[in-house]
Design an enzyme around this catalytic site. Sequence first.
Site, PDB file in Angstrom:
ATOM      1  N   HIS A  42      -3.693  -5.262   0.612  1.00 38.53           N
ATOM      2  CA  HIS A  42      -3.148  -5.760   1.887  1.00 38.53           C
ATOM      3  C   HIS A  42      -3.252  -7.291   1.950  1.00 38.53           C
ATOM      4  O   HIS A  42      -4.313  -7.825   2.265  1.00 38.53           O
ATOM      5  CB  HIS A  42      -3.909  -5.141   3.060  1.00 38.53           C
ATOM      6  CG  HIS A  42      -3.617  -3.690   3.265  1.00 38.53           C
ATOM      7  ND1 HIS A  42      -2.577  -3.244   4.054  1.00 38.53           N
ATOM      8  CD2 HIS A  42      -4.220  -2.587   2.764  1.00 38.53           C
ATOM      9  CE1 HIS A  42      -2.548  -1.923   4.042  1.00 38.53           C
ATOM     10  NE2 HIS A  42      -3.539  -1.495   3.260  1.00 38.53           N
ATOM     11  N   GLU A  45      -2.003  -9.167   4.150  1.00 40.80           N
ATOM     12  CA  GLU A  45      -1.953  -9.643   5.534  1.00 40.80           C
ATOM     13  C   GLU A  45      -3.326  -9.810   6.161  1.00 40.80           C
ATOM     14  O   GLU A  45      -3.456 -10.486   7.190  1.00 40.80           O
ATOM     15  CB  GLU A  45      -1.097  -8.692   6.390  1.00 40.80           C
ATOM     16  CG  GLU A  45      -1.667  -7.304   6.610  1.00 40.80           C
ATOM     17  CD  GLU A  45      -1.311  -6.305   5.521  1.00 40.80           C
ATOM     18  OE1 GLU A  45      -1.355  -5.087   5.799  1.00 40.80           O
ATOM     19  OE2 GLU A  45      -0.989  -6.730   4.387  1.00 40.80           O
ATOM     20  N   CYS A  81       0.837  -1.200   0.000  1.00 41.52           N
ATOM     21  CA  CYS A  81       0.000   0.000   0.000  1.00 41.52           C
ATOM     22  C   CYS A  81       0.876   1.256   0.000  1.00 41.52           C
ATOM     23  O   CYS A  81       1.471   1.580  -1.014  1.00 41.52           O
ATOM     24  CB  CYS A  81      -0.975  -0.029   1.178  1.00 41.52           C
ATOM     25  SG  CYS A  81      -2.362   1.134   0.970  1.00 41.52           S
ATOM     26  N   SER A 116       2.836 -13.402  38.025  1.00 41.30           N
ATOM     27  CA  SER A 116       1.476 -12.880  38.115  1.00 41.30           C
ATOM     28  C   SER A 116       0.448 -13.994  38.194  1.00 41.30           C
ATOM     29  O   SER A 116      -0.718 -13.748  38.503  1.00 41.30           O
ATOM     30  CB  SER A 116       1.172 -12.023  36.885  1.00 41.30           C
ATOM     31  OG  SER A 116       1.090 -12.839  35.732  1.00 41.30           O
ATOM     32  N   GLY A 117       0.865 -15.211  37.896  1.00 38.35           N
ATOM     33  CA  GLY A 117      -0.074 -16.323  37.822  1.00 38.35           C
ATOM     34  C   GLY A 117      -0.567 -16.565  36.414  1.00 38.35           C
ATOM     35  O   GLY A 117      -1.206 -17.573  36.131  1.00 38.35           O
ATOM     36  N   GLY A 118      -0.246 -15.642  35.500  1.00 39.70           N
ATOM     37  CA  GLY A 118      -0.661 -15.782  34.111  1.00 39.70           C
ATOM     38  C   GLY A 118       0.347 -16.539  33.274  1.00 39.70           C
ATOM     39  O   GLY A 118       1.432 -16.902  33.741  1.00 39.70           O
ATOM     40  N   VAL A 119       0.001 -16.746  32.011  1.00 42.15           N
ATOM     41  CA  VAL A 119       0.836 -17.561  31.140  1.00 42.15           C
ATOM     42  C   VAL A 119       2.157 -16.869  30.818  1.00 42.15           C
ATOM     43  O   VAL A 119       3.204 -17.529  30.735  1.00 42.15           O
ATOM     44  CB  VAL A 119       0.070 -17.945  29.851  1.00 42.15           C
ATOM     45  CG1 VAL A 119      -0.262 -16.725  29.012  1.00 42.15           C
ATOM     46  CG2 VAL A 119       0.860 -18.954  29.022  1.00 42.15           C
ATOM     47  N   ASP A 120       2.165 -15.555  30.644  1.00 38.88           N
ATOM     48  CA  ASP A 120       3.393 -14.860  30.238  1.00 38.88           C
ATOM     49  C   ASP A 120       4.495 -15.001  31.281  1.00 38.88           C
ATOM     50  O   ASP A 120       5.611 -15.449  30.974  1.00 38.88           O
ATOM     51  CB  ASP A 120       3.117 -13.373  29.981  1.00 38.88           C
ATOM     52  CG  ASP A 120       2.110 -13.145  28.875  1.00 38.88           C
ATOM     53  OD1 ASP A 120       1.918 -14.060  28.055  1.00 38.88           O
ATOM     54  OD2 ASP A 120       1.512 -12.059  28.839  1.00 38.88           O
ATOM     55  N   SER A 121       4.204 -14.597  32.510  1.00 39.52           N
ATOM     56  CA  SER A 121       5.235 -14.666  33.543  1.00 39.52           C
ATOM     57  C   SER A 121       5.591 -16.110  33.873  1.00 39.52           C
ATOM     58  O   SER A 121       6.750 -16.413  34.209  1.00 39.52           O
ATOM     59  CB  SER A 121       4.792 -13.923  34.804  1.00 39.52           C
ATOM     60  OG  SER A 121       3.666 -14.528  35.398  1.00 39.52           O
ATOM     61  N   SER A 122       4.625 -17.036  33.750  1.00 38.52           N
ATOM     62  CA  SER A 122       4.905 -18.448  34.048  1.00 38.52           C
ATOM     63  C   SER A 122       5.841 -19.056  33.013  1.00 38.52           C
ATOM     64  O   SER A 122       6.763 -19.804  33.350  1.00 38.52           O
ATOM     65  CB  SER A 122       3.598 -19.242  34.104  1.00 38.52           C
ATOM     66  OG  SER A 122       2.753 -18.753  35.123  1.00 38.52           O
TER      67      SER A 122
END
Length: 509
Positions: A167, A169, A79, A221-227
């Site tokens: 586009h 994508e 574009c 944090s208990g979430g997936v990222d920090s785990s």
Amino acid sequence: MQEQILILDFGSQFTQLIARRFRELNIYCEIHPYNKIPEITSSIKGVVLSGSPHSVREDFAPNLDLSTIKNKIPLLGICYGAQLLSHFYGGEVGKSNSREYGRANLNFVDSNDVLLKSISINSQVWMSHGDTILKIPTGYKVIASTQDVLIAAFSLEKEKIYGIQFHPEVYHSSDGTQLLKNFAFNICNCIGDWTPNSFVETSISELKSTIGEDKVILGLSGGVDSSVAALLLHKAIGKNLHCIFVDNGLLRKNEFENVLKSYENIGLNVKGVDAKDKFYNALNGISDPEKKRKAIGKTFIDVFDEESKHINDAKWLAQGTIYPDVIESLSVKGPSATIKSHHNVGGLPDYMKLKVVEPLRSLFKDEVRLVGKSLGLDENILNRHPFPGPGLAIRILGEITLEKIQIIQQVDHIFIEGLKNNNLYNDVWQAAAIYLPIQSVGVMGDERTYENVIALRAVSSTDGMTADWCHLPYEFLAKISNEIINKVKGVNRVVYDISSKPPATIEWE
């Protein structure tokens, strides 16, 4: 070095989708502002110029020096990127007589051009532009057209330069993935070896090399990222990883106890810290969402700084920052406006003598889950919905009080448990309850009430960059609304958010 496609961002709303499509092909790619081009190394196999809300005909149109790229590395303009390649290299761009937005079909395709291999006439593409390419530079050739756009795609094959007005994508370009695959594999000669397993191997090796025998503090944090970040670091440095899980008083109901219990079987060294009062004091009297985030971020750092003093010779602070955090917090002149600040993006204050390590900084959310699965992370943590770092503070619009926190915790618990009990939890990417700063009239029994309004939010997504609202069954919503109003004192009205991202964001603040 890991092969990659470099994406130079001119501010298109679709730039992140370009990266997603290449990564789905197991090709690593990074997004950089057009005016902050990184060093061009041998690992960069191709360069993509994104779209833009700007026009190349503007007096101060975004432009860049392509001398280190043009005729050296394959180049694809999308574009605005295609218009830039035409306008600044001898072609001509003008105002379109028939502005083309949305679906269109290719009525001419040069099937001999390598970029358009396996793409047929009538292939649907997605247009979004007010300018059009009137003339291409000398030596270039037109390789695709639509009924209204003569120069829908062009190429200079000997220099491996390509431009497309549409586009590829976006989902609505039916052969968009094929076009990007042609560019990556047939033009850039990529191998496509970037997988969760290869990411794990590379990351562990790099973490060992970078950190050595140093000690690392990580805020769980208990979430997936920090785990997932914790598991990667645990495999790299073992006992030198010290995890801290902070109760900021803004967690879900019973979450502090439940999360600590969930980590018992993983083998991580985790310490729970009750810091509720510190966060409540920091948030006292603050209503502005950005000020809330910054107050919470500062308090987290203060808590970690205090805890780090109990760990002799700690040198690093690890964070679960992921790529959308980085992208959404980026602000440069021209392309990317800051949507919101993230408490874990932006470095540490001078007084805190810890260096930052972010093992997941290059990953989208769905990629983090794939890496977590490769590492053997427990399904209960792996499949948890994303939860914002600032917690319920940004789900309470306006000033934070203990009463509001207790109300939203109860409402959130009813909503999330309801999703689980009705087998809807895994159909939803993220769910939230929002405490609105308004009250409405209601009737309970024979009494008139004037109480609080709660908005429920549930979205489907893959990476958090775009999201659609979930079409939860009416019967379920009716049941949850009734349960909230009957069981949570102070609430007399429940509404359901049917906004998508964009234009809305997933969180309300």
